[in-house]
Design a protein around this motif. Sequence first.
Motif, mmCIF file in Angstrom:
data_model
loop_
_atom_site.group_PDB
_atom_site.id
_atom_site.type_symbol
_atom_site.label_atom_id
_atom_site.label_comp_id
_atom_site.label_asym_id
_atom_site.label_seq_id
_atom_site.Cartn_x
_atom_site.Cartn_y
_atom_site.Cartn_z
ATOM 1 N N ALA A 61 6.472 -2.245 -5.014
ATOM 2 C CA ALA A 61 5.827 -0.667 -5.398
ATOM 3 C C ALA A 61 7.119 -0.388 -6.499
ATOM 4 O O ALA A 61 8.016 -0.677 -6.050
ATOM 5 C CB ALA A 61 5.767 0.153 -4.400
ATOM 6 N N PHE A 62 6.746 -0.430 -7.678
ATOM 7 C CA PHE A 62 6.951 0.081 -8.891
ATOM 8 C C PHE A 62 7.420 0.946 -9.095
ATOM 9 O O PHE A 62 6.677 2.256 -9.307
ATOM 10 C CB PHE A 62 7.033 -1.008 -9.996
ATOM 11 N N THR A 63 8.717 1.749 -10.017
ATOM 12 C CA THR A 63 8.883 3.075 -10.117
ATOM 13 C C THR A 63 10.359 2.248 -12.022
ATOM 14 O O THR A 63 10.214 1.413 -12.076
ATOM 15 C CB THR A 63 9.828 3.764 -9.987
ATOM 16 N N VAL A 64 9.893 3.059 -13.048
ATOM 17 C CA VAL A 64 10.920 3.357 -13.837
ATOM 18 C C VAL A 64 12.522 4.208 -13.680
ATOM 19 O O VAL A 64 11.985 5.297 -13.441
ATOM 20 C CB VAL A 64 10.806 3.049 -14.940
ATOM 21 N N ARG A 65 13.488 3.780 -13.893
ATOM 22 C CA ARG A 65 14.607 4.475 -13.512
ATOM 23 C C ARG A 65 15.666 3.624 -14.459
ATOM 24 O O ARG A 65 15.373 2.377 -14.313
ATOM 25 C CB ARG A 65 15.602 4.362 -12.117
ATOM 26 N N ASP A 66 16.253 4.701 -15.194
ATOM 27 C CA ASP A 66 17.282 4.775 -15.971
ATOM 28 C C ASP A 66 17.017 3.961 -17.064
ATOM 29 O O ASP A 66 17.774 2.407 -17.405
ATOM 30 C CB ASP A 66 18.573 4.219 -15.142
ATOM 31 N N GLY A 67 15.607 3.138 -17.485
ATOM 32 C CA GLY A 67 15.158 2.457 -18.522
ATOM 33 C C GLY A 67 14.808 1.369 -17.896
ATOM 34 O O GLY A 67 14.606 0.090 -18.712
ATOM 35 N N ASP A 68 14.822 0.384 -16.570
ATOM 36 C CA ASP A 68 14.757 -0.836 -15.747
ATOM 37 C C ASP A 68 13.710 -0.333 -14.917
ATOM 38 O O ASP A 68 13.686 1.094 -14.487
ATOM 39 C CB ASP A 68 15.775 -0.360 -15.135
ATOM 40 N N LEU A 69 12.936 -1.587 -14.539
ATOM 41 C CA LEU A 69 11.707 -1.842 -13.999
ATOM 42 C C LEU A 69 12.416 -1.931 -12.408
ATOM 43 O O LEU A 69 13.414 -2.330 -12.517
ATOM 44 C CB LEU A 69 10.779 -2.661 -14.565
ATOM 45 N N HIS A 70 12.369 -1.498 -12.071
ATOM 46 C CA HIS A 70 12.757 -1.077 -9.654
ATOM 47 C C HIS A 70 11.704 -1.453 -9.347
ATOM 48 O O HIS A 70 10.752 -0.887 -9.270
ATOM 49 C CB HIS A 70 13.110 0.302 -9.666
ATOM 50 N N VAL A 71 11.589 -1.776 -7.742
ATOM 51 C CA VAL A 71 11.136 -2.431 -7.094
ATOM 52 C C VAL A 71 12.179 -1.555 -5.350
ATOM 53 O O VAL A 71 12.578 -1.620 -5.447
ATOM 54 C CB VAL A 71 10.201 -3.847 -7.001
ATOM 55 N N LEU A 72 10.968 -1.486 -4.924
ATOM 56 C CA LEU A 72 11.019 -0.484 -4.028
ATOM 57 C C LEU A 72 11.531 -1.359 -2.493
ATOM 58 O O LEU A 72 10.305 -2.341 -2.090
ATOM 59 C CB LEU A 72 9.841 0.144 -2.841
ATOM 60 N N LEU A 73 12.665 -1.438 -1.835
ATOM 61 C CA LEU A 73 12.554 -2.807 -1.282
ATOM 62 C C LEU A 73 13.250 -2.140 -0.442
ATOM 63 O O LEU A 73 14.179 -1.589 0.594
ATOM 64 C CB LEU A 73 14.158 -4.238 -1.257
ATOM 65 N N ILE A 74 13.241 -3.016 1.250
ATOM 66 C CA ILE A 74 13.975 -2.336 2.686
ATOM 67 C C ILE A 74 15.003 -3.993 3.066
ATOM 68 O O ILE A 74 14.347 -4.745 2.794
ATOM 69 C CB ILE A 74 12.662 -2.404 3.608
ATOM 70 N N GLU A 75 15.969 -3.205 3.767
ATOM 71 C CA GLU A 75 16.513 -4.402 4.728
ATOM 72 C C GLU A 75 16.510 -4.460 6.175
ATOM 73 O O GLU A 75 15.875 -3.635 6.630
ATOM 74 C CB GLU A 75 17.762 -3.277 4.460
ATOM 75 N N ARG A 76 15.741 -5.702 5.944
ATOM 76 C CA ARG A 76 15.069 -5.641 7.372
ATOM 77 C C ARG A 76 15.933 -5.389 8.559
ATOM 78 O O ARG A 76 17.279 -5.774 8.403
ATOM 79 C CB ARG A 76 14.856 -7.650 7.182
#
Length: 238
Positions: free
Chosen positions: A21-36
């Motif tokens: 799952a991608f979004t753009v934050r503060d001019g950078d591409l981010h992906v949503l991660l979880i800590e297992r």
Amino acid sequence: MSNPATTRQRPALAVTVDLAAFTVRDGDLHVLLIERGRPPYTGQWALPGGHLEDGEDLDTAAARELAEETGVDLTGAHLEQVGAYGAPDRDPRRRVVTVCYLAVVPDAPEPAAGDDAAAAAWVPVGSILDGRAAVAFDHHRIIGDATERLRAKLEHSMIAAEFCPPEFTITELRRIYQAIWGHTLDQRNFHRKITGTPGAVIPTGNRTHGRGPGGRPAAQSGPVTGNSSATASNWRRR
């Protein structure tokens, strides 16, 4: 003599879904991660995902897993399959084939870890691809593939507009392209290409105030209707 075709053992396997799952934050591409929160790879970052439930299709499972593990709702979001991953040793527990999805989440909320996730966060894609942020399983490859799919779609679709609010400026749209591609684009060339491409953006007749002197033109993506000249003062997204 027995027929090898009838006696060959078929591997027992599980089917899962994973989400980039991608979004753009503060001019950078981010992906949503979880800590297992449990083995294997306890404490490591990973893509949200999990097993299909009885009677559940893949799309439904993808949306459910993301909501359960991160609290992020995909209702109305762009969602598409990237591919299937089934290397025999990709999961140390058993043979697991996963179907990866790409999702676009505009104006993304802060995630809230749930289910078996110990934490959830938006992480810059660049830090994963260059190895600064390690991820579990084969998720480095999956994130790389999903990122390349997203970049390729910029060439032949208006998927960048999915990261924007319903009305947006051409400058905001250019910043989305820059975040996904990872490099700066010439402002004039970008404006000329986007506003000169049939079906790219539609003028709105509105102006966006508070983003510069006089407000910059706002835009909407979708099929062009009527006059879409680059001299139009505003743009809109369908």
